[in-house]
Design an enzyme around this catalytic site. Structure first.
Site, short mmCIF file in Angstrom:
data_model
loop_
_atom_site.label_atom_id
_atom_site.label_comp_id
_atom_site.label_asym_id
_atom_site.label_seq_id
_atom_site.Cartn_x
_atom_site.Cartn_y
_atom_site.Cartn_z
N CYS A 13 24.36 4.49 22.25
CA CYS A 13 25.28 4.42 21.12
C CYS A 13 26.71 4.06 21.53
CB CYS A 13 25.41 5.79 20.43
SG CYS A 13 23.88 6.46 19.89
N GLY A 39 24.60 -0.64 20.99
CA GLY A 39 23.61 -0.27 19.99
C GLY A 39 23.46 -1.36 18.96
N ASN A 112 27.58 9.90 20.72
CA ASN A 112 27.04 9.11 21.83
C ASN A 112 26.57 10.09 22.88
OD1 ASN A 112 28.47 6.98 24.42
ND2 ASN A 112 26.37 7.17 23.75
N GLY A 113 25.28 10.07 23.19
CA GLY A 113 24.74 10.99 24.19
C GLY A 113 23.39 11.51 23.77
N CYS A 246 28.47 9.00 33.83
CA CYS A 246 27.26 8.18 34.06
C CYS A 246 27.61 6.93 34.87
CB CYS A 246 26.69 7.78 32.72
SG CYS A 246 25.43 6.51 32.82
N TYR A 252 25.86 -1.24 34.52
CA TYR A 252 25.28 -2.14 33.52
C TYR A 252 25.77 -1.95 32.08
CZ TYR A 252 21.88 -4.13 30.31
OH TYR A 252 21.31 -4.79 29.27
N CYS A 396 16.22 9.10 32.22
CA CYS A 396 17.50 9.69 31.83
C CYS A 396 17.28 10.55 30.59
CB CYS A 396 18.50 8.58 31.50
SG CYS A 396 20.05 9.24 30.85
N CYS A 446 27.17 11.11 37.72
CA CYS A 446 25.74 11.37 37.52
C CYS A 446 25.00 10.17 38.07
CB CYS A 446 25.42 11.53 36.03
SG CYS A 446 23.64 11.65 35.74
FE1 SF4 Z 1 23.56 7.58 33.54
FE2 SF4 Z 1 21.36 7.59 35.01
FE3 SF4 Z 1 22.79 9.85 34.68
FE4 SF4 Z 1 21.41 8.78 32.64
S1 SF4 Z 1 20.57 9.65 34.54
S2 SF4 Z 1 23.51 9.58 32.58
S3 SF4 Z 1 21.62 6.58 33.05
S4 SF4 Z 1 23.42 7.94 35.75
#
Ligand code: SF4
Length: 456
Positions: A13, A39, A112-113, A246, A252, A396, A446
């Site tokens: 999103c 999105g 968003n999430g 993230c 990407y 994810c 992450c």
């Molecule tokens: Fe981003 Fe991968 Fe973490 Fe999902 S798991 S928030 S795509 S880094």
């Protein structure tokens, strides 16, 4: 249809909020066009007037179809929020902003999430008597707010956050005020900008360039920003957790012209390509004759590889912008022909050469295999590949649409060498976790889809 990736993880999103002296909805609309990559299956705008009345426009499809100008003209008010989304459940019902009546007034919320403990919350809320009308985790947030019995709206948000675990960057309208809240790990981006006539908050800075907004700062993890007639107030509503933005936003999802998590997305991607070249140099590999990006997401990394290695760079794979999405087609044969329709190779550029393809990531591997075959068919003497992120081995749960684990090519294949065989290249190398960290500015991110270590 605009160009949609062939074998990629999908961002869930984009959100935006505008508080202005003018009519806000056209500004939100303009910003949503810039967030379209986040999105493409539905979009909505909710505007509000001083008395708190909400005006809603929503639709399925791309912004231009979902929200034609005549509908935007019907949205009065100087505050508005907007949302664009992919949806895997209830496509008709899941278009946001989600609107509800709460003890704090009429609420519109754009999310968003992804809420990781949604199934548990669903049962908990139903056992407390909540009547849930969609499978949206955003609706769970609304019920948590409504049931909180907190004395005011910010306290209700704090109470909601005590129960909901996961990723959320939220823009909201409640009683004529705009609110924006980011989860304690700061998983998804959210930035704050100022325009001549007010304030804009959005998932990415690219959404604001069109509004001639000036970048102020990123909203901090756990921070609540409130914008109302008395001005802007920012406060640390939730205790920040270990930072875990993230990293795939940089690999990407985000637009190259955005600044995300304090990093220029384009520069970070160029550095990812430079890291790939440095690793090849260190391994003593003979450079290829030509570096070719897989369009369009491999472009910055291929530029970086070329800059660092001195190998010639050429966009020898062309993408048609007039072919529809591949993932809506029902069978593999149709997908194959769609990819051939969508991409073409410049034969004169590759004939007889040892070429290296550069992509940002490989998810299932089907598209990579077909692209490699097309380059070979065009006459390349050798085809190798570099990937500007580590192998994606885990799903994810934090707002990104990923396939099941056993669909991910690295898990199906079992090793990088076997992936190379499956996609048909002589040599395949991925960016290392350390290389990614350096390219992304050295901060904590992450990376759970690469490591299986989830931050929440
Ligand atoms: Fe981003 Fe991968 Fe973490 Fe999902 S798991 S928030 S795509 S880094």
């Amino acid at each position: 249809m605009i160009g949609v990736p062939l074998d990629k993880m999908r961002e869930a999103c984009g959100v935006v909020a505008v508080y202005t002296e003018d009519i806000a909805a056209p500004m939100v609309h303009r910003a949503l066009f810039e967030l379209q990559h986040r999105g493409q299956e539905g979009a909505g705008i909710v505007s509000t007037e001083v008395d708190g009345t909400l005006h809603v426009a929503k639709g399925l499809g791309l912004i231009a179809d979902a929200l034609p100008y005549r509908r935007i003209e019907e949205l009065p008010g100087s505050n508005a929020i907007g949302h664009c989304r992919y949806s895997t459940v209830d496509p008709d019902l899941s278009i946001q902003p989600f609107v509800a009546t709460t003890p704090y007034g009429r609420l519109a919320i754009a999310h968003n999430g992804n809420i990781k403990n949604a199934p548990e919350l669903h049962s908990r809320l139903e056992s407390r008597g909540a009547l849930l009308s969609t499978a949206l985790d955003t609706e769970l947030l609304v019920h948590l707010i409504a049931q909180s019995q907190a004395p005011d709206f910010p306290s209700a948000l704090r109470s909601m956050a005590a129960e909901a675990v996961g990723a959320y960057s939220l823009t909201m309208i409640c009683n004529g005020r705009i609110y924006a809240l980011r989860d304690p790990n700061g998983l998804r981006p959210l930035v704050n900008e100022v325009v001549k006539t007010g304030w804009v908050i959005a998932s990415e800075t690219c959404a604001l360039d069109a509004l001639h907004a000036t970048y102020v700062r990123e909203i901090e993890p756990g921070e609540l920003v409130t914008i109302g007639p008395e001005g802007v107030e920012a406060r640390q509503l939730l205790t920040p957790a270990a930072p875990a933005p993230c990293v795939f936003e940089l690999v990407y999802f985000s637009r190259p012209n955005s600044t995300v998590f304090g990093q220029s997305v384009n520069s970070a991607r160029i550095r990812m390509g430079m890291e790939l070249a440095a690793a090849d140099e260190e391994a003593g590999l003979e450079p290829p004759d030509l570096v070719i990006p897989v369009p369009d997401s491999g472009v910055p990394a291929a530029i970086g590889y070329s800059r660092r290695s001195g190998v010639l760079y050429e966009k020898a794979i062309l993408r048609s912008h007039y072919v529809g999405r591949t993932f809506i087609l029902p069978d593999q044969d149709s997908r194959t022909s769609q990819i051939e329709l969508k991409l073409s190779v410049v034969k004169a550029s590759v004939q007889g050469l040892r070429v290296m393809l550069i992509d940002d990531s490989i998810v299932r591997g089907n598209t990579s295999r077909q692209i490699v075959q097309m380059v070979r068919d065009a006459g390349a003497a050798e085809v190798t590949m570099r990937v500007a992120s580590p192998p994606l081995a885990w799903p994810c749960y934090l707002g990104i649409d990923t396939p099941d684990r056993d669909e991910l090519v690295i898990n199906r294949a079992g090793s990088v060498e076997r992936v190379a065989e499956l996609i048909g290249v002589e040599d395949l190398r991925y960016l290392s976790l350390d290389g990614l960290r350096r390219a992304a500015g050295g901060q904590d991110y992450c990376r759970a889809c690469m490591t299986g270590e989830y931050p929440v």
